[in-house]
Motif scaffolding. Structure first.
Motif, PDB file in Angstrom:
ATOM      1  N   ILE A 172      13.069  13.441  23.123  1.00  0.00           N
ATOM      2  CA  ILE A 172      13.446  14.109  21.627  1.00  0.00           C
ATOM      3  C   ILE A 172      12.306  13.894  20.479  1.00  0.00           C
ATOM      4  O   ILE A 172      12.065  14.287  19.578  1.00  0.00           O
ATOM      5  N   PHE A 173      11.032  13.064  20.986  1.00  0.00           N
ATOM      6  CA  PHE A 173       9.837  13.112  20.669  1.00  0.00           C
ATOM      7  C   PHE A 173       8.904  12.368  21.386  1.00  0.00           C
ATOM      8  O   PHE A 173       9.281  11.640  22.177  1.00  0.00           O
ATOM      9  N   VAL A 174       7.764  12.898  21.246  1.00  0.00           N
ATOM     10  CA  VAL A 174       6.541  12.462  22.254  1.00  0.00           C
ATOM     11  C   VAL A 174       5.465  11.950  21.207  1.00  0.00           C
ATOM     12  O   VAL A 174       5.173  12.475  20.274  1.00  0.00           O
ATOM     13  N   ARG A 175       4.879  10.863  21.465  1.00  0.00           N
ATOM     14  CA  ARG A 175       3.742  10.195  20.757  1.00  0.00           C
ATOM     15  C   ARG A 175       2.477  10.232  21.596  1.00  0.00           C
ATOM     16  O   ARG A 175       2.763   9.483  22.878  1.00  0.00           O
ATOM     17  N   ASP A 176       1.438  10.897  21.672  1.00  0.00           N
ATOM     18  CA  ASP A 176       0.424  10.811  22.482  1.00  0.00           C
ATOM     19  C   ASP A 176      -1.006  10.664  21.520  1.00  0.00           C
ATOM     20  O   ASP A 176      -1.445  11.422  20.666  1.00  0.00           O
ATOM     21  N   GLY A 177      -1.359   9.392  21.461  1.00  0.00           N
ATOM     22  CA  GLY A 177      -2.276   8.656  20.564  1.00  0.00           C
ATOM     23  C   GLY A 177      -1.794   8.856  19.174  1.00  0.00           C
ATOM     24  O   GLY A 177      -0.888   8.286  18.881  1.00  0.00           O
ATOM     25  N   ASN A 178      -2.349   9.375  18.330  1.00  0.00           N
ATOM     26  CA  ASN A 178      -1.958   9.349  16.848  1.00  0.00           C
ATOM     27  C   ASN A 178      -1.345  10.767  16.345  1.00  0.00           C
ATOM     28  O   ASN A 178      -1.075  11.202  15.239  1.00  0.00           O
ATOM     29  N   VAL A 179      -0.953  11.492  17.681  1.00  0.00           N
ATOM     30  CA  VAL A 179      -0.517  12.852  17.440  1.00  0.00           C
ATOM     31  C   VAL A 179       1.142  12.714  17.896  1.00  0.00           C
ATOM     32  O   VAL A 179       1.477  12.053  18.978  1.00  0.00           O
ATOM     33  N   ALA A 180       2.168  12.940  17.013  1.00  0.00           N
ATOM     34  CA  ALA A 180       3.276  12.922  17.470  1.00  0.00           C
ATOM     35  C   ALA A 180       4.147  14.361  17.391  1.00  0.00           C
ATOM     36  O   ALA A 180       3.792  15.047  16.324  1.00  0.00           O
ATOM     37  N   THR A 181       4.949  14.654  18.356  1.00  0.00           N
ATOM     38  CA  THR A 181       5.907  15.764  18.215  1.00  0.00           C
ATOM     39  C   THR A 181       7.024  15.669  18.469  1.00  0.00           C
ATOM     40  O   THR A 181       7.709  15.049  19.512  1.00  0.00           O
TER      41      THR A 181
ATOM     42  N   ASP B 230      -2.064   9.711   5.005  1.00  0.00           N
ATOM     43  CA  ASP B 230      -1.787   8.672   5.787  1.00  0.00           C
ATOM     44  C   ASP B 230      -1.079   9.604   6.882  1.00  0.00           C
ATOM     45  O   ASP B 230      -1.580   9.200   8.154  1.00  0.00           O
ATOM     46  N   THR B 231      -0.184  10.619   6.886  1.00  0.00           N
ATOM     47  CA  THR B 231       0.729  11.027   7.629  1.00  0.00           C
ATOM     48  C   THR B 231       0.890  12.552   7.250  1.00  0.00           C
ATOM     49  O   THR B 231       1.262  12.850   6.136  1.00  0.00           O
ATOM     50  N   VAL B 232       0.534  13.431   8.278  1.00  0.00           N
ATOM     51  CA  VAL B 232       0.617  14.866   8.054  1.00  0.00           C
ATOM     52  C   VAL B 232       1.746  15.361   8.916  1.00  0.00           C
ATOM     53  O   VAL B 232       1.530  14.987  10.126  1.00  0.00           O
TER      54      VAL B 232
ATOM     55  N   LEU C 201      -7.073  17.886   7.179  1.00  0.00           N
ATOM     56  CA  LEU C 201      -6.266  16.872   6.767  1.00  0.00           C
ATOM     57  C   LEU C 201      -6.047  15.908   8.111  1.00  0.00           C
ATOM     58  O   LEU C 201      -6.241  14.774   7.936  1.00  0.00           O
ATOM     59  N   ALA C 202      -5.795  16.450   9.334  1.00  0.00           N
ATOM     60  CA  ALA C 202      -5.672  15.957  10.508  1.00  0.00           C
ATOM     61  C   ALA C 202      -6.994  14.931  10.765  1.00  0.00           C
ATOM     62  O   ALA C 202      -6.680  13.792  11.266  1.00  0.00           O
ATOM     63  N   ALA C 203      -8.181  15.392  10.486  1.00  0.00           N
ATOM     64  CA  ALA C 203      -9.258  14.643  10.923  1.00  0.00           C
ATOM     65  C   ALA C 203      -9.571  13.318   9.912  1.00  0.00           C
ATOM     66  O   ALA C 203     -10.019  12.407  10.518  1.00  0.00           O
ATOM     67  N   ASP C 204      -8.700  13.256   8.987  1.00  0.00           N
ATOM     68  CA  ASP C 204      -8.942  11.946   8.186  1.00  0.00           C
ATOM     69  C   ASP C 204      -7.462  11.260   8.218  1.00  0.00           C
ATOM     70  O   ASP C 204      -7.171  10.243   7.328  1.00  0.00           O
ATOM     71  N   SER C 205      -6.436  11.729   8.996  1.00  0.00           N
ATOM     72  CA  SER C 205      -5.222  11.140   8.715  1.00  0.00           C
ATOM     73  C   SER C 205      -5.016   9.962   9.886  1.00  0.00           C
ATOM     74  O   SER C 205      -5.441  10.276  10.962  1.00  0.00           O
ATOM     75  N   ARG C 206      -4.305   8.984   9.592  1.00  0.00           N
ATOM     76  CA  ARG C 206      -3.789   8.156  10.651  1.00  0.00           C
ATOM     77  C   ARG C 206      -2.797   8.560  11.680  1.00  0.00           C
ATOM     78  O   ARG C 206      -2.772   8.409  12.522  1.00  0.00           O
ATOM     79  N   ARG C 207      -1.912   9.492  11.150  1.00  0.00           N
ATOM     80  CA  ARG C 207      -0.834  10.085  11.949  1.00  0.00           C
ATOM     81  C   ARG C 207      -0.625  11.715  11.747  1.00  0.00           C
ATOM     82  O   ARG C 207      -0.723  12.120  10.281  1.00  0.00           O
ATOM     83  N   VAL C 208      -0.678  12.317  12.806  1.00  0.00           N
ATOM     84  CA  VAL C 208      -0.482  13.909  12.687  1.00  0.00           C
ATOM     85  C   VAL C 208       1.024  14.063  13.207  1.00  0.00           C
ATOM     86  O   VAL C 208       1.228  13.390  14.684  1.00  0.00           O
ATOM     87  N   ALA C 209       1.912  14.802  12.765  1.00  0.00           N
ATOM     88  CA  ALA C 209       2.986  15.191  13.336  1.00  0.00           C
ATOM     89  C   ALA C 209       3.779  16.715  13.088  1.00  0.00           C
ATOM     90  O   ALA C 209       3.121  17.469  12.451  1.00  0.00           O
ATOM     91  N   SER C 210       4.618  16.983  14.091  1.00  0.00           N
ATOM     92  CA  SER C 210       5.187  18.191  13.942  1.00  0.00           C
ATOM     93  C   SER C 210       6.714  18.127  14.090  1.00  0.00           C
ATOM     94  O   SER C 210       6.900  16.930  15.008  1.00  0.00           O
TER      95      SER C 210
ATOM     96  N   THR D 249       0.902  -1.345   0.109  1.00  0.00           N
ATOM     97  CA  THR D 249       0.081   0.090   0.264  1.00  0.00           C
ATOM     98  C   THR D 249       0.738   1.440   0.280  1.00  0.00           C
ATOM     99  O   THR D 249       1.553   1.328   0.757  1.00  0.00           O
ATOM    100  N   THR D 250       0.435   1.976  -0.838  1.00  0.00           N
ATOM    101  CA  THR D 250       1.469   3.483  -0.850  1.00  0.00           C
ATOM    102  C   THR D 250       0.621   4.403   0.325  1.00  0.00           C
ATOM    103  O   THR D 250      -0.412   4.471  -0.037  1.00  0.00           O
ATOM    104  N   ARG D 251       1.398   4.979   0.977  1.00  0.00           N
ATOM    105  CA  ARG D 251       1.009   5.869   2.126  1.00  0.00           C
ATOM    106  C   ARG D 251       1.051   7.342   1.654  1.00  0.00           C
ATOM    107  O   ARG D 251       2.524   7.667   1.792  1.00  0.00           O
ATOM    108  N   PRO D 252       0.387   7.947   1.268  1.00  0.00           N
ATOM    109  CA  PRO D 252       0.684   9.375   1.260  1.00  0.00           C
ATOM    110  C   PRO D 252       1.023  10.218   2.323  1.00  0.00           C
ATOM    111  O   PRO D 252       0.541  10.168   3.654  1.00  0.00           O
ATOM    112  N   VAL D 253       2.245  10.910   2.200  1.00  0.00           N
ATOM    113  CA  VAL D 253       2.587  11.797   3.437  1.00  0.00           C
ATOM    114  C   VAL D 253       2.591  13.396   2.850  1.00  0.00           C
ATOM    115  O   VAL D 253       3.315  13.470   1.912  1.00  0.00           O
TER     116      VAL D 253
END
Length: 330
Positions: A151-160, A73-75, A99-108, A2-6
């Protein structure tokens, strides 16, 4: 496969490394998997125009943020000195939320956390950012639990991610999650980087972080030197204060002003970091490591180590030994 859009969101004043540390590992992953299309990575900007990066180079976007249709897939929102202005742009925030509403992962990455916070995507969540900007982020967004250490934090599907090269660690974690540890390891080796620093690793070693602070004040510098060379001794605030010729109260005030933490907290972290280095670089028994670093027992080390690194000393050592034993990727 599967191709994952980023989608990597850029803006004027974005840091080029914050973008490349996301796009390059995904690009390399595409050359490891058999179908070469694991990720479809696009850099997008408002209106699709070029962005002037923080370093002065101009980056041409692959398309307009407004025209990017989900689900993605990932924003990922990049960081950079332009983050505060970007966080005021209503269209940008609207489309990040869309975009975040329909994305599997959101990050900054780095200060891109400001954009996620302004979009309301970090409300009630734990997040990190570059240590230089953590206090300002916490002040601007009290609804976010800002942790300046990892160095990074993942809280649910949101990563920083904390900033710049920590984006490599976060992206490698994504790749391992999607494609397995072998692919992530090969990508890491091509990047000549670790696979991978755990997210809860501190952004900066306490010893490195305090060099500037210590240099600003001779007594603090002397106290830090005494602590780091007497880890197995009495490092109570009174003992350290006596060693550098000041009162315990004055030492406490100096440490809070110049290191941001009281002496006892500094000592505790110094001992934990020293134990981590011994676990990585020696085969000493855990009890011996504990003694050398000033812990009363192996159990006392285990409790402090687990609290700081979210893993036991034995598991930590095993992970480093396994990484070393794996050697070069095939």
């Amino acid at each position: 496969m599967t191709t994952r859009p980023v989608a990597v969101i850029a803006y004027d004043g974005a840091e080029l490394l914050d973008i490349a540390c996301i796009t390059t590992p995904f690009y390399l992953a595409n050359h490891v998997v058999p179908t070469h299309d694991a990720y479809d990575v696009r850099v997008v900007s408002l209106d699709g125009g070029p962005v002037r990066t923080e370093s002065g180079l101009t980056l041409h976007a692959d398309g307009a943020l407004q025209l990017l249709a989900g689900p993605v897939d990932t924003v990922v929102v990049s960081g950079g000195l332009g983050h505060l202005h970007a966080a005021t742009l209503a269209p940008l925030l609207h489309h990040v939320r869309r975009l975040a509403a329909d994305s599997r992962r959101v990050a900054s990455v780095c200060t891109g956390t400001s954009v996620l916070a302004a979009a309301g995507l970090l409300d009630g969540r734990r997040a990190t950012t570059h240590w230089r900007f953590a206090a300002d982020l916490a002040r601007r967004h009290p609804e976010v639990t800002v942790d300046p250490d990892p160095i990074f934090v993942r809280d649910g599907n949101v990563a920083t991610a904390a900033g710049v090269t920590s984006a490599l660690d976060l992206t490698l974690a994504f790749i391992e999650e999607d494609l397995g540890s072998r692919v992530a390891r090969i990508v890491a080796q091509n990047l000549v980087t670790y696979l991978q620093r755990p997210g809860n690793q501190a952004q900066m070693s306490l010893f490195t972080a305090q060099v500037g602070a210590a240099d600003e004040h001779g007594t603090v510098r002397e106290a830090v030197g005494f602590i780091t060379t007497h880890l197995d001794g009495d490092l109570s605030t009174g003992a350290v204060a006596a060693a550098v010729g000041v009162s315990p109260r004055h030492l406490g005030r100096l440490f809070r002003d110049h290191t941001g933490r009281p002496p006892a907290q500094f000592v505790r972290r110094a001992r934990i970091e020293a134990a981590a280095r011994l676990l990585e670089s020696t085969t000493l028994p855990v009890a011996t490591v504990a003694h050398r670093c000033g812990f009363r027992s192996a159990e006392a080390l285990r409790q402090s180590f687990t609290s700081h690194y979210a893993t036991s000393p034995t598991s930590y050592r095993t992970r480093f030994a396994r990484a070393a034993a794996e050697g070069p990727a095939p």
